[in-house]
Scaffold this motif. Structure first.
Motif, PDB file in Angstrom:
ATOM      1  N   LEU A  59      42.067  -8.283 -19.749  1.00 40.00           N
ATOM      2  CA  LEU A  59      42.130  -7.322 -20.838  1.00 40.00           C
ATOM      3  C   LEU A  59      43.575  -6.908 -21.138  1.00 40.00           C
ATOM      4  CD1 LEU A  59      39.075  -5.001 -20.040  1.00 40.00           C
ATOM      5  CD2 LEU A  59      39.274  -6.651 -21.904  1.00 40.00           C
ATOM      6  N   VAL A  60      44.330  -6.627 -20.078  1.00 39.08           N
ATOM      7  CA  VAL A  60      45.719  -6.196 -20.282  1.00 39.08           C
ATOM      8  C   VAL A  60      46.544  -7.341 -20.862  1.00 39.08           C
ATOM      9  CG1 VAL A  60      47.827  -5.389 -19.147  1.00 39.08           C
ATOM     10  CG2 VAL A  60      45.611  -4.431 -18.497  1.00 39.08           C
ATOM     11  N   ILE A  61      46.320  -8.545 -20.365  1.00 33.51           N
ATOM     12  CA  ILE A  61      47.039  -9.702 -20.899  1.00 33.51           C
ATOM     13  C   ILE A  61      46.716  -9.896 -22.382  1.00 33.51           C
ATOM     14  CG2 ILE A  61      47.191 -12.223 -20.831  1.00 33.51           C
ATOM     15  CD1 ILE A  61      46.884 -12.038 -17.794  1.00 33.51           C
ATOM     16  N   ALA A  62      45.430  -9.758 -22.734  1.00 31.77           N
ATOM     17  CA  ALA A  62      45.022  -9.947 -24.127  1.00 31.77           C
ATOM     18  C   ALA A  62      45.732  -8.971 -25.053  1.00 31.77           C
ATOM     19  CB  ALA A  62      43.508  -9.782 -24.248  1.00 31.77           C
ATOM     20  N   VAL A  63      45.922  -7.733 -24.606  1.00 26.48           N
ATOM     21  CA  VAL A  63      46.546  -6.714 -25.441  1.00 26.48           C
ATOM     22  C   VAL A  63      48.070  -6.812 -25.407  1.00 26.48           C
ATOM     23  CG1 VAL A  63      46.878  -4.229 -25.753  1.00 26.48           C
ATOM     24  CG2 VAL A  63      44.606  -5.125 -25.200  1.00 26.48           C
ATOM     25  N   PHE A 109      48.381 -15.480 -20.766  1.00 26.47           N
ATOM     26  CA  PHE A 109      47.300 -16.341 -20.290  1.00 26.47           C
ATOM     27  C   PHE A 109      47.837 -17.658 -19.736  1.00 26.47           C
ATOM     28  CE2 PHE A 109      44.640 -13.792 -23.351  1.00 26.47           C
ATOM     29  CZ  PHE A 109      43.834 -13.226 -22.383  1.00 26.47           C
ATOM     30  N   ARG A 110      48.859 -18.207 -20.407  1.00 24.35           N
ATOM     31  CA  ARG A 110      49.469 -19.441 -19.894  1.00 24.35           C
ATOM     32  C   ARG A 110      50.103 -19.207 -18.520  1.00 24.35           C
ATOM     33  NH1 ARG A 110      51.377 -20.174 -25.295  1.00 24.35           N
ATOM     34  NH2 ARG A 110      53.389 -19.310 -24.648  1.00 24.35           N
ATOM     35  N   GLU A 111      50.763 -18.065 -18.365  1.00 25.94           N
ATOM     36  CA  GLU A 111      51.416 -17.747 -17.097  1.00 25.94           C
ATOM     37  C   GLU A 111      50.387 -17.626 -15.977  1.00 25.94           C
ATOM     38  OE1 GLU A 111      54.637 -16.935 -14.556  1.00 25.94           O
ATOM     39  OE2 GLU A 111      54.619 -17.653 -16.630  1.00 25.94           O
ATOM     40  N   LEU A 112      49.324 -16.875 -16.231  1.00 23.18           N
ATOM     41  CA  LEU A 112      48.288 -16.695 -15.211  1.00 23.18           C
ATOM     42  C   LEU A 112      47.607 -18.023 -14.896  1.00 23.18           C
ATOM     43  CD1 LEU A 112      46.795 -14.589 -13.463  1.00 23.18           C
ATOM     44  CD2 LEU A 112      45.121 -14.382 -15.311  1.00 23.18           C
ATOM     45  N   GLU A 163      41.926 -11.909  -6.718  1.00 21.85           N
ATOM     46  CA  GLU A 163      43.264 -12.507  -6.646  1.00 21.85           C
ATOM     47  C   GLU A 163      43.971 -12.714  -7.986  1.00 21.85           C
ATOM     48  OE1 GLU A 163      44.799 -12.434  -3.896  1.00 21.85           O
ATOM     49  OE2 GLU A 163      42.932 -11.722  -3.041  1.00 21.85           O
ATOM     50  N   PRO A 164      43.290 -13.166  -9.049  1.00 22.36           N
ATOM     51  CA  PRO A 164      44.014 -13.294 -10.322  1.00 22.36           C
ATOM     52  C   PRO A 164      44.595 -11.972 -10.801  1.00 22.36           C
ATOM     53  CG  PRO A 164      41.979 -14.547 -10.403  1.00 22.36           C
ATOM     54  CD  PRO A 164      41.924 -13.723  -9.146  1.00 22.36           C
ATOM     55  N   GLY A 165      43.942 -10.863 -10.432  1.00 19.62           N
ATOM     56  CA  GLY A 165      44.454  -9.558 -10.813  1.00 19.62           C
ATOM     57  C   GLY A 165      45.530  -9.046  -9.880  1.00 19.62           C
ATOM     58  N   PHE A 166      45.189  -8.900  -8.609  1.00 18.94           N
ATOM     59  CA  PHE A 166      46.110  -8.302  -7.650  1.00 18.94           C
ATOM     60  C   PHE A 166      47.331  -9.188  -7.374  1.00 18.94           C
ATOM     61  CE2 PHE A 166      42.300  -5.839  -5.874  1.00 18.94           C
ATOM     62  CZ  PHE A 166      42.627  -4.715  -6.609  1.00 18.94           C
ATOM     63  N   ARG A 167      47.103 -10.465  -7.090  1.00 22.40           N
ATOM     64  CA  ARG A 167      48.225 -11.342  -6.764  1.00 22.40           C
ATOM     65  C   ARG A 167      48.734 -12.111  -7.979  1.00 22.40           C
ATOM     66  NH1 ARG A 167      46.851  -8.553  -2.259  1.00 22.40           N
ATOM     67  NH2 ARG A 167      44.833  -9.610  -2.241  1.00 22.40           N
ATOM     68  N   GLY A 168      47.833 -12.554  -8.846  1.00 20.19           N
ATOM     69  CA  GLY A 168      48.268 -13.357  -9.971  1.00 20.19           C
ATOM     70  C   GLY A 168      48.938 -12.558 -11.072  1.00 20.19           C
ATOM     71  N   TYR A 169      48.522 -11.308 -11.278  1.00 22.44           N
ATOM     72  CA  TYR A 169      49.085 -10.500 -12.364  1.00 22.44           C
ATOM     73  C   TYR A 169      49.960  -9.356 -11.847  1.00 22.44           C
ATOM     74  CZ  TYR A 169      49.580  -7.869 -16.664  1.00 22.44           C
ATOM     75  OH  TYR A 169      50.114  -7.219 -17.751  1.00 22.44           O
ATOM     76  N   SER A 219      59.985 -18.056  -9.492  1.00 24.42           N
ATOM     77  CA  SER A 219      58.647 -18.567  -9.808  1.00 24.42           C
ATOM     78  C   SER A 219      57.540 -17.590  -9.436  1.00 24.42           C
ATOM     79  CB  SER A 219      58.419 -19.897  -9.085  1.00 24.42           C
ATOM     80  OG  SER A 219      58.594 -19.738  -7.682  1.00 24.42           O
ATOM     81  N   ALA A 220      57.868 -16.565  -8.646  1.00 27.54           N
ATOM     82  CA  ALA A 220      56.872 -15.574  -8.223  1.00 27.54           C
ATOM     83  C   ALA A 220      57.078 -14.234  -8.902  1.00 27.54           C
ATOM     84  CB  ALA A 220      56.922 -15.409  -6.707  1.00 27.54           C
ATOM     85  N   VAL A 221      57.911 -14.210  -9.944  1.00 28.09           N
ATOM     86  CA  VAL A 221      58.223 -12.975 -10.671  1.00 28.09           C
ATOM     87  C   VAL A 221      57.871 -13.165 -12.133  1.00 28.09           C
ATOM     88  CG1 VAL A 221      60.058 -11.391 -11.373  1.00 28.09           C
ATOM     89  CG2 VAL A 221      60.067 -12.372  -9.065  1.00 28.09           C
ATOM     90  N   ASP A 222      57.293 -12.149 -12.733  1.00 30.92           N
ATOM     91  CA  ASP A 222      56.990 -12.179 -14.162  1.00 30.92           C
ATOM     92  C   ASP A 222      57.852 -11.124 -14.839  1.00 30.92           C
ATOM     93  OD1 ASP A 222      55.986 -12.482 -16.657  1.00 30.92           O
ATOM     94  OD2 ASP A 222      53.885 -12.252 -16.119  1.00 30.92           O
TER      95      ASP A 222
END
Length: 274
Positions: A52-56, A63-66, A135-141, A259-262
Motif C-alpha cells: 500500500l505504501v509503495i503504491a502511494v 515495486f521494481r525495487e521490492l 519479510e517483504p515488509g519488515f526486511r524488504g521495505y 545494495s541493501a539501502v533504499d
C-alpha cells in the motif's frame, strides 16, 4: 502531487508500521469484541502495508525495487547454507543445552523430515504465512529505508523493537510466550546481518524465516515445563549467535552496502508539473 501523497512520501516508515500493526491487529480487536474474522491475527499485515505504501509513495520504482530483492538469488551458496542451516543449528543447540539443564534428551525419532521440507516450501510461497507475510515488509521495505538513515546496528535495534511490538497480540492470545518478544528483538540482528551480507537479498530473509518455522525446538520431544525451558534457552542461543556475528564481523555493522539501502527519492513539490 496531492498533499496526501506528499505526506506519505515524507513519512513512509511511519505509514508502513502503522498499517502493518493495523492490518494484523484488526482481527484481534474483533476477537476481543466477541466477533471473529476467521483468525485472531493476520500475519500478512507487513506485506499488505508495504504494498500500500509503495503504491502511494513510490509507484513502479518501489515495486521494481521490492521485486528485485525478492528474486535476488545470485548471492553465493554460503548464504543459502546460512539462511537454511543456521535456524536448524540454533534449534539443535537449544535441544542439547536444554537437555544439559535437566530436561530429557531430545528425541528426533518423531520428526518426519519430508514434512519439514514440505512445510519449508509452503512457508516460502504462502503470503498468509509469517515468512512471506512479514519479510517483504519488515526486511524488504522497512530495513532498506532505515539503513538510509541509520547504521545497520541501530537499524536492527529499531526494527527489532517494532517487530517485537507487532507480535504482542500473539502473546495475549497464548500463541507465543513472553520470552518470544525479546527473542524477536535479538534475532532481528541476524536477519539484518544476513540481508546485508547477501547484498540486500529479501529471498535470503524469507528462506531464513521459513526455515526458522519449519523446524522448531517444539519438535525435539520436550513436553510441558521443558518446552518453556527450551524457549528461554533458545533466547540465550540467539544472544550468543548475535554476539558472534557482531563481534566477528564488525565492518558490516558500520555501514550497509548500497545494495541493501533504499535512498528515498527527492519529492517534487506540488505544482511543479509532475
Amino acid at each position: 502531487m496531492s498533499s496526501t501523497v506528499a505526506w506519505v512520501r515524507q513519512h513512509r516508515l511511519t505509514c508502513f508500521f502503522a498499517l502493518a500493526y493495523l492490518v494484523s491487529w484488526t482481527p484481534w480487536a474483533f476477537d476481543l469484541a466477541g466477533s471473529s474474522l476467521g483468525t485472531p491475527f493476520f500475519p500478512g499485515g507487513p506485506l499488505v502495508a508495504a504494498l500500500l505504501v509503495i503504491a502511494v509513495a513510490d509507484g513502479r520504482r518501489g515495486f521494481r525495487e521490492l521485486g528485485s530483492r525478492l528474486v535476488r538469488w545470485r548471492v553465493g551458496w554460503v548464504w543459502y547454507v546460512v539462511a537454511l542451516g543456521l535456524p536448524v543449528l540454533m534449534v539443535l543447540a537449544t535441544g542439547v543445552l536444554t537437555w544439559w539443564s535437566g530436561a530429557p534428551a531430545p528425541d528426533l525419532s518423531g520428526v518426519v523430515w519430508t514434512d519439514v521440507v514440505l512445510l519449508l516450501a509452503l512457508r516460502t510461497v504462502n503470503p498468509t504465512d509469517s515468512a512471506l507475510g512479514e519479510e517483504p515488509g519488515f526486511r524488504g521495505y522497512a530495513l532498506p529505508h532505515l539503513q538510509d538513515r541509520l547504521s545497520p546496528l541501530a537499524a536492527a535495534g529499531v526494527l527489532g523493537v517494532l517487530t517485537a511490538g507487532w507480535h504482542v497480540p500473539l502473546v495475549a492470545l497464548g500463541n507465543l510466550g513472553w520470552i518470544g518478544l525479546p527473542s524477536t528483538v535479538v534475532i532481528t540482528f541476524l536477519y539484518v546481518w544476513l540481508f546485508n551480507r547477501s547484498g540486500g537479498s529479501l529471498l535470503m530473509a524469507v528462506l531464513f524465516h521459513a526455515s526458522q518455522g519449519a523446524f522448531t525446538f517444539g519438535m525435539l520431544g520436550f513436553a510441558d515445563a521443558d518446552v518453556d525451558r527450551a524457549a528461554y534457552v533458545y533466547f540465550g542461543v540467539l544472544v550468543v549467535a548475535v554476539g558472534a556475528v557482531v563481534g566477528l564481523d564488525r565492518e558490516i555493522w558500520r555501514r550497509a552496502p548500497e545494495s541493501a539501502v533504499d535512498t528515498e527519492p527527492v519529492s517534487v513539490p506540488a505544482g511543479a508539473g509532475v
